[in-house]
Scaffold this active site. Structure first.
Site, PDB file in Angstrom:
ATOM      1  N   ARG A 125       0.846  -1.193   0.000  1.00 46.47           N
ATOM      2  CA  ARG A 125       0.000   0.000   0.000  1.00 46.47           C
ATOM      3  C   ARG A 125       0.881   1.241   0.000  1.00 46.47           C
ATOM      4  NH1 ARG A 125      -4.297   1.905   4.727  1.00 46.47           N
ATOM      5  NH2 ARG A 125      -5.163   3.693   3.565  1.00 46.47           N
ATOM      6  N   HIS A 126       0.439   2.258  -0.700  1.00 46.19           N
ATOM      7  CA  HIS A 126       1.185   3.523  -0.705  1.00 46.19           C
ATOM      8  C   HIS A 126       1.318   4.083   0.708  1.00 46.19           C
ATOM      9  CE1 HIS A 126      -2.420   5.924   0.039  1.00 46.19           C
ATOM     10  NE2 HIS A 126      -3.039   5.206  -0.882  1.00 46.19           N
ATOM     11  N   TYR A 170     -12.206   8.606   2.021  1.00 51.11           N
ATOM     12  CA  TYR A 170     -12.135   7.730   0.862  1.00 51.11           C
ATOM     13  C   TYR A 170     -11.438   8.457  -0.291  1.00 51.11           C
ATOM     14  CZ  TYR A 170     -15.141   4.108   2.854  1.00 51.11           C
ATOM     15  OH  TYR A 170     -15.639   3.091   3.624  1.00 51.11           O
ATOM     16  N   GLY A 221     -10.230   7.940  -3.983  1.00 55.05           N
ATOM     17  CA  GLY A 221     -10.193   7.160  -5.205  1.00 55.05           C
ATOM     18  C   GLY A 221      -9.430   7.897  -6.285  1.00 55.05           C
ATOM     19  N   ARG A 223       0.261   8.892  -5.660  1.00 54.46           N
ATOM     20  CA  ARG A 223       0.675   8.368  -4.350  1.00 54.46           C
ATOM     21  C   ARG A 223       1.267   6.974  -4.473  1.00 54.46           C
ATOM     22  NH1 ARG A 223      -4.788   8.822  -4.969  1.00 54.46           N
ATOM     23  NH2 ARG A 223      -6.198   7.105  -4.378  1.00 54.46           N
ATOM     24  N   GLU A 283      -7.492   2.737  -7.343  1.00 49.76           N
ATOM     25  CA  GLU A 283      -8.377   2.525  -6.202  1.00 49.76           C
ATOM     26  C   GLU A 283      -9.830   2.435  -6.667  1.00 49.76           C
ATOM     27  OE1 GLU A 283      -9.124   1.162  -3.659  1.00 49.76           O
ATOM     28  OE2 GLU A 283      -8.273   2.314  -1.986  1.00 49.76           O
ATOM     29  N   GLU A 321     -13.420   3.171  -7.508  1.00 47.57           N
ATOM     30  CA  GLU A 321     -14.049   4.441  -7.897  1.00 47.57           C
ATOM     31  C   GLU A 321     -15.216   4.692  -6.944  1.00 47.57           C
ATOM     32  OE1 GLU A 321     -13.128   6.567 -10.152  1.00 47.57           O
ATOM     33  OE2 GLU A 321     -11.636   5.453 -11.296  1.00 47.57           O
ATOM     34  N   HIS A 357       1.828 -25.912  -1.996  1.00 50.50           N
ATOM     35  CA  HIS A 357       2.224 -27.082  -2.784  1.00 50.50           C
ATOM     36  C   HIS A 357       2.652 -26.720  -4.214  1.00 50.50           C
ATOM     37  CE1 HIS A 357      -0.742 -28.836   0.214  1.00 50.50           C
ATOM     38  NE2 HIS A 357       0.422 -29.402   0.539  1.00 50.50           N
TER      39      HIS A 357
END
Length: 228
Positions: free
Chosen positions: A10-11, A22, A24, A67, A94, A96, A207
């Site tokens: 994550r940035h 939030y 986006g 970012r 991200e 929308e 596996h």
């Protein structure tokens, strides 16, 4: 012989990630603290004999937002003498958020209820999506496209020692969605995940099987004699 891995990063912190808004399509830079978070993560985990060996990373997929781009540039500054192939992709932008851009979860829920929505349950982005933004299916579809690309890269190297690790640099919601889809779960599957700004998670396969995608919940580190 290492199993191919996917590193999800994550940035670093932005002003809006710090306040929980939030973020986006709003294209804002890292804070000074966010820059240091990313640099410190790089110093701790990148290098020969460390969690992330840059010589084994064959490709990096990066969100187009600044970012994420800043994070990639700062983070890979620790990869001395190694240049990582970079693919900027809209698949990792991200979610929308539409009408919810810049809002807090509590304010989104309050505004929806004022309009007569969510009378029997609280709004949940993983179930309900965003008004005038993306639905969970739209997000899931673009993540599946990226996962398909990654597995095409890694599938020939499940049983050899050739480099096949992948790095993703993106955002909180989209990367948590990526983990769900990597494991084969729908986005509304109740799997609570956290990814701190500047943090790194690791995905792989059990596996050495493409049919058994997994999360590494406990990491083993190379022995000194293996990295000397």
């Amino acid at each position: 012989m290492p199993t191919p891995r996917v590193f999800v990063m994550r940035h670093g912190e932005t002003e809006w990630s710090r306040t929980g808004q939030y973020t986006g399509k709003t294209d804002i830079p890292l804070t000074a603290r966010g820059i240091e978070q990313v640099k410190e993560t790089g110093r701790m985990v990148v290098g020969h004999g460390k969690l992330m060996d840059p010589s084994r990373i064959v490709k990096a997929f990066i969100s187009p937002r600044q970012r994420a781009q800043m994070t990639f540039d700062l983070f890979t500054g620790e990869c001395e003498g190694v240049e990582i192939e970079k693919d900027t992709t809209e698949d990792l932008r991200e979610w929308e958020y539409g009408l919810y851009e810049g809002m807090l979860t509590k304010d989104i829920r309050a505004a929806r209820k004022e309009r007569g929505l969510d009378r029997t349950k609280e709004w949940d982005i993983w179930v309900d999506g965003c008004e005038e933004g993306e639905t969970p299916k739209q997000v899931s579809d673009r993540l599946d496209d990226l996962i398909s690309q990654i597995r095409d890269i890694q599938s020939p190297h499940m049983h050899d020692d050739k480099p096949a690790d992948i790095l993703l640099v993106a955002h909180g919601h989209i990367l948590r969605g990526f983990v769900r889809r990597w494991l084969g779960y729908s986005l509304d599957f109740r799997l609570l995940l956290m990814l701190e700004p500047g943090g790194v998670g690791v995905l792989t396969y059990d596996h050495r099987s493409l049919e058994e995608p997994a999360v590494l919940v406990g990491l083993g580190f190379p022995l000194k004699e293996e990295v000397s």
